[in-house]
Design a protein around this motif. Structure first.
Motif: not given
Length: 457
Positions: A1-4, A55-57, A60-63, A180-183
């Motif tokens: 998928g594409y992420h901003l 990173l987006k994959d 969840e692990d990072i959060m 990058l947006s995380m959580g």
């Protein structure tokens, strides 16, 4: 998928578009006249897009990691640091079975990366806290392909041309931070790249060193082969990418007007321009394979009692090899292989193999020496094989220097006929450099090329 996402400052010479899928790896190069049609040679992802996706994959692990460390969401939006393992390997015969496709070389190269860990500087803390660590750094699942190319890994010009844009993107990312947006919150990440998943051939190719048979046997220190066989254990890591670049300039300009031999000795075997930075380490998988290849030859020499003879004939050597192969097949169910591979190496380098081999060795004294040599090797191996030696094999780690010293003593006395003035590249690294690398990086096994190799399959 594409992420901003965005980079601050923006990446030099890299488009700001986030919507990038698979691209032609030669995009940006002018069309050239060549044996193979250029648009079929290579496909890749843009490096930054691939990193964002990986990173987006792991979001969840990072959060989860943040929560476990009690670093609730808002506490840290900046200061994430991501360490990346890069791997690159040539694949042999990849031609189509009955293909009518375009003419491309029958060899391929894969370049991939693994996110090894993510850490964060919490407010008021001096030390970074690790919130994610890849549990299986050598699995093909954690190893993300970045670039696939139909190139022979020995074709320096084509390889450098194709990996050039990758190197440029990587250098740009080193100077910049990813937003990058995380959580649900924007966070900033910086990346540390470590090229460790290379076999020695690829390291030498990327760092512009002479080929593996060179008298300068090590990609970590300046030792010559003769020197390394005289002093097997006491060497420290001195080579670095920057030093190699400086040496290449000296090689190119010859400022002191020296002869070729003097110049070669001054630059310690640098002979081409290094084009990609590798992290000076030892690749656990190829270390295993290289040492097993050497032991396999040593077993043959011991079966034929070469220490007594001068120059045995080819027929004699052939008969020793046949005897060893037959014995391994009968007692260990080990079929002979054309080229040594990881599985064969693992089976060969064990205490049970040595017992089987010793049945073919005539003198009890030599059998004892072989048993001791293998005993030491089996003690040393987990140190550079395990993902976290301080946890998994602390005792062997403590004894490593002692064991490697004893191993070196055996080679230079009992097995002197084989190691007089020469030693193999990987034996040198195994004996001389392992403790220093572990002290610096914490592990050798975790940074190996194994994930990339299994993904090649």
């Amino acid at each position: 998928g594409y992420h901003l996402f965005e980079w601050q400052p923006a990446l030099k010479n890299v488009s700001v578009s986030c919507h990038m899928g698979i691209i032609n790896g030669l995009s940006g190069w002018p069309a050239s006249v060549d044996d193979s049609p250029a648009d079929t040679i290579t496909r890749r992802f843009r490096y930054d897009v691939a990193l964002v996706s990986a990173l987006k994959d792991l979001e969840e692990d990072i959060m989860d990691g943040l929560r476990e460390c009690g670093l609730e969401d808002s506490a840290c939006s900046s200061g994430f640091s991501v360490s990346i393992k890069e791997s690159c390997d040539g694949m042999g015969d990849v031609n189509e079975k009955h293909g009518g496709g375009p003419m491309v070389p029958e060899k391929a190269v894969r370049f991939s990366f693994t996110i090894m860990s993510v850490s964060v500087f919490a407010d008021g803390e001096d030390e970074p806290v690790t919130i994610f660590r890849e549990p299986k750094p050598n699995s093909e699942l954690s190893c993300k392909p970045l670039c696939l190319m139909f190139v022979d890994e020995s074709d320096h010009e084509t390889l450098t041309a194709i990996l050039g844009p990758v190197v440029a993107e990587r250098n740009a990312m080193k100077q910049s931070r990813l937003i990058l947006s995380m959580g649900g919150l924007l966070r900033s990440f910086c990346f540390q790249f470590r090229g460790t998943g290379y076999d020695e051939k690829m390291v030498r190719e990327m760092e512009g060193l002479e080929a593996s048979g060179s008298t300068y046997i090590c990609t970590l220190c300046d030792s010559s082969r003769a020197e390394a066989s005289r002093n097997m254990v006491l060497h420290s890591i001195t080579r670095s990418h920057d030093e190699t670049l400086e040496r290449y300039e000296i090689w190119r300009t010859n400022p002191f007007s020296e002869s070729t031999e003097e110049l070669r000795d001054r630059v310690k075997g640098v002979s081409a321009k290094p084009f990609m930075e590798t992290h000076p380490t030892l690749d656990a998988l190829h270390c295993d394979i290289g040492n097993a290849t050497e032991f396999y030859k040593l077993f043959q020499d011991e079966i034929g009692e070469v220490f007594k003879k001068v120059n045995p004939t080819r027929e004699e050597r052939r008969s020793w090899k046949a005897a060893l192969d037959k014995q391994l097949r009968k007692k260990m169910k080990l079929k002979p292989v054309m080229r040594m591979n990881g599985n064969f190496a693992r089976r060969l380098m064990s205490q049970e193999t040595i017992e089987v081999v010793c049945e073919l060795v005539p003198s009890e004294e030599r059998r004892e020496a072989l048993r001791e040599l293998m005993g030491l090797y089996v003690q040393m191996k987990p140190v550079w094989r395990s993902t976290c030696p301080t946890k998994e094999c602390p005792d062997q780690l403590c004894r490593y220097s002692f064991n490697s010293q004893r191993f070196a003593d055996l080679l230079s006395t009992t097995f002197k006929y084989r190691y007089n003035g020469k030693i193999t590249n990987y034996l040198h690294k195994t004996l001389a450099h392992v403790p220093e690398i572990i002290e610096r990086d914490g592990s050798i096994g975790a940074w190996a090329s194994e994930g990339n190799e299994s993904a090649n399959k």
